[in-house]
Scaffold this active site. Structure first.
Site, short mmCIF file in Angstrom:
data_model
loop_
_atom_site.label_atom_id
_atom_site.label_comp_id
_atom_site.label_asym_id
_atom_site.label_seq_id
_atom_site.Cartn_x
_atom_site.Cartn_y
_atom_site.Cartn_z
N LYS A 63 5.53 -1.69 -25.92
CA LYS A 63 4.78 -1.28 -24.72
C LYS A 63 4.50 0.21 -24.76
O LYS A 63 5.24 0.99 -25.36
CB LYS A 63 5.53 -1.63 -23.43
CG LYS A 63 6.82 -0.84 -23.15
CD LYS A 63 6.61 0.45 -22.35
CE LYS A 63 7.88 1.28 -22.29
NZ LYS A 63 7.77 2.68 -22.50
N ASP A 82 12.76 -2.03 -18.57
CA ASP A 82 11.50 -2.45 -19.18
C ASP A 82 11.50 -3.92 -19.60
O ASP A 82 10.46 -4.44 -20.01
CB ASP A 82 11.24 -1.65 -20.48
CG ASP A 82 11.06 -0.18 -20.24
OD1 ASP A 82 10.64 0.20 -19.14
OD2 ASP A 82 11.33 0.59 -21.19
O1 C5P Z 1 16.99 0.69 -17.76
P1 C5P Z 1 17.31 1.28 -19.10
O2 C5P Z 1 18.67 0.87 -19.57
O3 C5P Z 1 16.26 1.06 -20.11
O4 C5P Z 1 17.37 2.85 -18.85
C1 C5P Z 1 17.94 3.74 -19.78
C2 C5P Z 1 18.22 5.05 -19.10
O5 C5P Z 1 16.99 5.71 -18.76
C3 C5P Z 1 18.98 4.95 -17.78
O6 C5P Z 1 20.35 4.91 -18.00
C4 C5P Z 1 18.55 6.22 -17.07
O7 C5P Z 1 19.26 7.34 -17.55
C5 C5P Z 1 17.10 6.39 -17.52
N1 C5P Z 1 16.16 5.79 -16.56
C6 C5P Z 1 15.93 6.46 -15.36
N2 C5P Z 1 15.06 5.91 -14.45
C7 C5P Z 1 14.41 4.75 -14.73
C8 C5P Z 1 14.63 4.08 -15.94
C9 C5P Z 1 15.52 4.63 -16.85
O8 C5P Z 1 16.49 7.53 -15.10
N3 C5P Z 1 13.58 4.26 -13.82
#
Ligand code: C5P
Length: 315
Positions: free
Chosen positions: A26, A153
């Protein structure tokens, strides 16, 4: 909970042969990052877009749960229970009340920590593949519900196409537009960037007044998608994490500049980087821009891609 076995016989449900799932990478056409929330995530206002660079996950019956891999990141990516593929398989098995038994094999083309959501894509592929292998028969919405707990995602990569993402990115609704194919060049960098670090860097830049103004609404981008003119779409692409990625990897400025000099209509950092994506007028332009980027040695590899494409699907 879903009953995973036919009550009328003892034959296991699901596929007896291998299940092969293809899942796209993506990019975010618009990545608006709001304030840091109490749970450590940022409020997002994003437009996701699935492009034709794929990972492939094959699931076979097994007596335990195992994962092997080939391609991008082999030898770097941990294949233990920290791997999102195995976490996805466990999450689905727990939800459906089945044993998490499968032999999984991943063929990766999406780079690790590239800002293309490769890990999330693999988790989405694992949910779709194991659902078919185990015959758990969940709806796409049920799979997306499990997906949200695995990463922000992951729900989008179940659905694919072009979609609005809100909340921390996990709340996804499709963008309805007349069918159009957009042509992209994807400049893959050497090495990855950490997503949490990129978000922290953006917070730091904002605190010190060094970040650009936040993107605001997606209206102009959504209108451009309906207009189907790449020159219009090019003026509306944006990514609030771009300043952070450029601060962490200053060489990306040269990559962006080289793509535009080669004739791309616009270039942005994808997600938290370091991959840069360029919108081009058509497929022939994309080939030309990719060749020039490789010749300029401003990336490890430049690939052409088109989008939107569907999310994780059995092939
Ligand atoms: O959701 P995911 O595990 O992919 O996110 C990885 C990291 O990216 C989170 O731990 C956070 O630090 C950051 N993140 C964020 N805000 C989001 C998505 C991700 O701060 N909306």
């Amino acid at each position: 909970m879903t009953e995973a076995w036919h009550p009328e016989d003892d034959e296991p449900r699901g596929a007896s042969g291998p299940v092969r799932v293809r899942v796209p990478a993506k990019v975010n056409l618009h990545l608006g990052v709001g304030p840091l929330r109490r749970d450590g995530y940022h409020e997002l206002n994003t437009v996701y877009h699935a492009i034709s660079i794929y990972d492939e996950l094959t699931a076979r019956r097994g007596d335990t749960l195992t994962l092997t891999m080939e391609g991008e990141g082999t030898g770097e990516l941990a294949l233990d229970d920290s791997n999102l593929v195995l976490r996805a398989a466990h999450a689905l098995a727990g939800y459906a009340g089945v044993m998490p038994h499968a032999r999984l094999h991943l063929r990766k083309q999406i780079p690790l920590a590239g800002g293309l959501a490769g890990g999330s894509a693999d988790a989405a592929a694992a949910l779709v593949a194991c659902d078919a292998l185990w015959g758990t028969g969940l709806s796409r919405d049920e799979l997306a519900g499990i997906a949200a707990d695995l990463g922000s995602d992951v729900p989008f990569l179940i659905h694919g196409g072009t979609a609005l993402g809100t909340g921390r990115g996990e709340a996804v609704s499709p963008v309805l537009a007349r069918p159009t194919s957009w042509h992209w060049v994807v400049a893959i960098a050497d090495g990855g960037l950490s997503t949490p670090q990129a978000y922290r860097e953006l917070d730091r830049l904002r605190e010190t007044g060094a970040a650009g103004p936040p993107l605001g609404s997606t209206d102009a981008l959504l209108a451009a998608l309906r207009q189907r003119d790449p020159r219009v779409l090019a003026t509306t692409l944006g990514n609030d994490l771009q300043d952070a990625a450029l601060a962490m990897r200053p060489a990306l400025a040269a990559t962006l500049k080289a793509g535009e000099a080669a004739g791309a209509l616009a270039g942005i950092v994808s997600g938290s980087g370091p991959t840069c994506v360029f919108l081009t007028a058509d497929a022939a332009d994309a080939e030309r821009v990719a060749a020039e980027l490789e010749a300029a040695e401003v990336c490890r590899q430049a690939r052409t891609a088109h989008g939107p494409v569907p999310g994780a699907r059995i092939t």
